[in-house]
Design an enzyme around this catalytic site. Structure first.
Site, PDB file in Angstrom:
ATOM      1  N   ASP A   1      13.744  -1.326  21.335  1.00 28.74           N
ATOM      2  CA  ASP A   1      12.426  -1.281  22.093  1.00 28.74           C
ATOM      3  C   ASP A   1      12.643  -2.336  22.997  1.00 28.74           C
ATOM      4  O   ASP A   1      11.949  -2.180  24.527  1.00 28.74           O
ATOM      5  CB  ASP A   1      11.342  -1.580  21.110  1.00 28.74           C
ATOM      6  CG  ASP A   1      10.521  -0.292  20.683  1.00 28.74           C
ATOM      7  OD1 ASP A   1      11.312   0.665  20.435  1.00 28.74           O
ATOM      8  OD2 ASP A   1       9.349  -0.120  20.546  1.00 28.74           O
TER       9      ASP A   1
ATOM     10  N   ASP B   1      18.200 -13.157  16.112  1.00 28.01           N
ATOM     11  CA  ASP B   1      17.505 -14.077  17.331  1.00 28.01           C
ATOM     12  C   ASP B   1      18.063 -14.480  18.505  1.00 28.01           C
ATOM     13  O   ASP B   1      17.494 -14.292  19.475  1.00 28.01           O
ATOM     14  CB  ASP B   1      16.972 -15.311  16.580  1.00 28.01           C
ATOM     15  CG  ASP B   1      18.064 -16.338  15.574  1.00 28.01           C
ATOM     16  OD1 ASP B   1      18.913 -15.865  15.600  1.00 28.01           O
ATOM     17  OD2 ASP B   1      17.392 -17.233  15.085  1.00 28.01           O
TER      18      ASP B   1
ATOM     19  N   TYR C   1      13.750  -0.472   5.006  1.00 24.99           N
ATOM     20  CA  TYR C   1      13.312   0.607   5.130  1.00 24.99           C
ATOM     21  C   TYR C   1      12.946   1.618   3.821  1.00 24.99           C
ATOM     22  O   TYR C   1      12.127   2.532   3.658  1.00 24.99           O
ATOM     23  CB  TYR C   1      13.703   1.741   6.394  1.00 24.99           C
ATOM     24  CG  TYR C   1      13.591   1.304   7.649  1.00 24.99           C
ATOM     25  CD1 TYR C   1      13.691  -0.004   8.108  1.00 24.99           C
ATOM     26  CD2 TYR C   1      12.466   2.035   8.329  1.00 24.99           C
ATOM     27  CE1 TYR C   1      13.229  -0.183   9.456  1.00 24.99           C
ATOM     28  CE2 TYR C   1      12.208   1.793   9.756  1.00 24.99           C
ATOM     29  CZ  TYR C   1      12.614   0.712  10.372  1.00 24.99           C
ATOM     30  OH  TYR C   1      12.092   0.552  11.709  1.00 24.99           O
TER      31      TYR C   1
ATOM     32  N   ASP D   1      16.042  -1.255  15.418  1.00 28.55           N
ATOM     33  CA  ASP D   1      14.744  -0.644  15.900  1.00 28.55           C
ATOM     34  C   ASP D   1      14.246  -1.642  16.952  1.00 28.55           C
ATOM     35  O   ASP D   1      13.660  -1.112  17.799  1.00 28.55           O
ATOM     36  CB  ASP D   1      13.796  -0.539  14.521  1.00 28.55           C
ATOM     37  CG  ASP D   1      12.555  -0.123  15.023  1.00 28.55           C
ATOM     38  OD1 ASP D   1      12.521   0.848  15.746  1.00 28.55           O
ATOM     39  OD2 ASP D   1      11.646  -0.464  14.351  1.00 28.55           O
TER      40      ASP D   1
ATOM     41  N   LYS E   1      21.817 -11.501  10.583  1.00 32.05           N
ATOM     42  CA  LYS E   1      21.003 -12.643  10.264  1.00 32.05           C
ATOM     43  C   LYS E   1      21.876 -13.489   9.032  1.00 32.05           C
ATOM     44  O   LYS E   1      21.166 -13.691   7.783  1.00 32.05           O
ATOM     45  CB  LYS E   1      19.747 -12.339   9.861  1.00 32.05           C
ATOM     46  CG  LYS E   1      18.595 -13.654   9.840  1.00 32.05           C
ATOM     47  CD  LYS E   1      18.361 -14.416  11.121  1.00 32.05           C
ATOM     48  CE  LYS E   1      17.595 -15.694  10.902  1.00 32.05           C
ATOM     49  NZ  LYS E   1      17.414 -16.611  12.201  1.00 32.05           N
TER      50      LYS E   1
HETATM   51  C1  IPM Z   1      11.900   4.757  15.565  1.00 32.01           C
HETATM   52  C2  IPM Z   1      10.502   4.411  14.875  1.00 32.01           C
HETATM   53  C3  IPM Z   1      10.730   4.872  13.573  1.00 32.01           C
HETATM   54  C4  IPM Z   1      11.698   3.469  13.009  1.00 32.01           C
HETATM   55  C5  IPM Z   1       9.382   4.756  12.666  1.00 32.01           C
HETATM   56  C6  IPM Z   1       8.243   5.669  13.233  1.00 32.01           C
HETATM   57  C7  IPM Z   1       9.364   4.885  11.372  1.00 32.01           C
HETATM   58  O1  IPM Z   1      10.224   3.201  15.348  1.00 32.01           O
HETATM   59  O2  IPM Z   1      12.612   5.868  15.618  1.00 32.01           O
HETATM   60  O3  IPM Z   1      12.392   3.736  16.115  1.00 32.01           O
HETATM   61  O4  IPM Z   1      11.093   2.480  12.829  1.00 32.01           O
HETATM   62  O5  IPM Z   1      12.522   4.026  12.667  1.00 32.01           O
HETATM   63 MN    MN Z   2      11.297   2.064  16.779  1.00 31.20          MN
END
Ligand code: IPM
Ligand code: MN
Ligand code: NAD
Length: 359
Positions: free
Chosen positions: A247, A219, A141, A243, A186
């Site tokens: 999700d 993975d 990032y 990240d 990884k």
């Molecule tokens: C999160 C989001 C952010 C990230 C983006 C919007 C930069 O996906 O906070 O999880 O990848 O950190």
């Molecule tokens: Mn995110």
């Protein structure tokens, strides 16, 4: 006690869920007699539209002068042209970096009433209660970038110190819970992951011999998160892996709208935001789930304001709402964002502290 909070509503459903955070914070401030100052500031696409900058200097300054920040979400199709020079997400990344918020705590706790909202079979979900500690200010990032039409580069870098501080934080958390930590990397491919592994082994052997640490490749970890999610307790991992895995983990709970987060640095100051984005597909419809945001408010009371009872009251209110199906459509309910937020506020007094006998 006097408390200063900066609200950064941002884009899409960000303002919708931030309104509910504001109302919840006000309700608790009244209850506890806090002298509360809440100020809203621009971030993300909204800030690009008004100021041409996703993190205007005034916003950063307001944030620096506060005890905690509540952030809705940034981004959306309006600002997603790959040729654009400024993007909403840059504002959030700069905020995290400038404020030194290197540890992002993302708890994942499954409520039995929500088993049906998850795509997984109930037997996999029973007992899921984990926390991902995501490194937040390093990795690809923030490495050097080259952006062109024929060549592009995102370099992934980590220093020993960046790894150490977040692993130590995660190990302390693991010690305070079940005493189990999983480090996800990884290391079979990435040099940065091999540094993570070396540093983690050293720290765990020298400082946390009582904490059992496992190592998984990302993975396989993505698979185990689905096949045996209840086996995890505290996970620590680098920025990008954290990240993506969180999700994925939101599906254990049943909706992206459910997961909160706390972004912390060395002191009590923190930035609190749900892990979801601006959800352009439902923005403006009044159906966004505010619970991830309201659980983030609970984390703010605990970590930045040292008001643990207020935090537990919010968590309990959320639990009660889910138990009685007072939920938004993503969880199978029929409440609007505003109704779901009001339901949580109305249940704040239903909290029964553990250890207190009720006859
Ligand atoms: C999160 C989001 C952010 C990230 C983006 C919007 C930069 O996906 O906070 O999880 O990848 O950190
Ligand atoms: Mn995110
Ligand atoms: P998203 O998280 O916004 O949405 C993914 C899916 O989850 C959508 O179907 C959405 O409707 C649903 N969802 C998300 N939050 C919800 C909620 N509270 N209630 C009900 N459903 C919800 O991810 P995306 O669509 O990939 O990203 C949209 C934009 O948000 C992008 O510009 C991205 O960069 C940005 N983003 C910002 C943050 C942040 O500000 N922290 C986090 C993630 C993504």
């Amino acid at each position: 006690m006097s408390v200063r909070i900066t609200l950064l509503p941002g884009d899409g459903i960000g303002p919708e869920v931030t309104t509910q955070a504001k109302m919840l914070i006000s309700a608790l401030a009244d209850d506890y007699g806090l002298s509360l100052e809440m100020e809203s500031a621009l971030v993300g696409g909204a800030a690009i539209d008004e100021k041409g900058d996703p993190l205007p200097a005034k916003t950063l300054d307001t944030c620096r002068r506060s005890d905690a920040i509540i952030l809705g979400a940034v981004g959306g199709p309006k600002w997603s042209d790959p040729n654009a020079l400024v993007r909403p997400e840059q504002g959030l990344l700069k905020l995290r970096k400038e404020l030194g918020l290197y540890a992002n705590l993302r708890p994942v706790r499954v409520h039995p009433k929500l088993f049906a909202a998850s795509p997984l079979k109930p037997e996999y979900l029973d007992g899921v209660d984990l926390v991902v500690v995501r490194e937040l200010t390093g990795g690809s990032y923030f490495g050097e970038k080259v952006e062109g039409d024929k060549f592009a580069m995102d370099s992934c870098t980590y220093t020993r110190e960046e790894v150490e501080r977040v692993v130590v934080r995660a190990a302390h958390l693991a010690r305070s819970r079940s005493g189990r930590l999983t480090m996800i990397d990884k290391a079979n491919v990435m040099a940065t992951s091999r540094l993570w592994r070396k540093v983690t082994v050293e720290i765990m052997e020298s400082q946390f011999p009582d904490v059992k640490c496992d190592y998984l490749l990302v993975d396989a970890a993505a698979m185990f998160l689905m096949s045996k999610p209840a086996s995890f307790d505290v996970i620590v991992t680098e920025n990008m892996f954290g990240d993506i895995l969180t999700d994925e983990a939101s599906m254990l709970v049943g909706s992206m709208g459910m997961l909160p987060s706390a972004s912390l640095g060395s002191g009590s100051f923190g930035l609190y935001e749900p892990i979801h984005g601006s959800a352009p597909d439902i923005a403006g419809k009044g159906i966004a789930n505010p619970l991830g945001m309201l659980a983030s408010v609970a984390m703010m009371f605990e970590h930045s304001l040292d008001m643990v009872e207020a935090a537990r009251r919010i968590e309990s209110a959320i639990h009660q709402c889910i138990s009685s199906n007072e939920c938004t459509p993503d969880l199978g309910g029929n409440l609007s964002t505003g109704q779901a937020g009001a339901a949580v506020r109305s249940r704040l007094d239903g909290y029964i502290p553990t250890g207190v006998a009720h006859g």
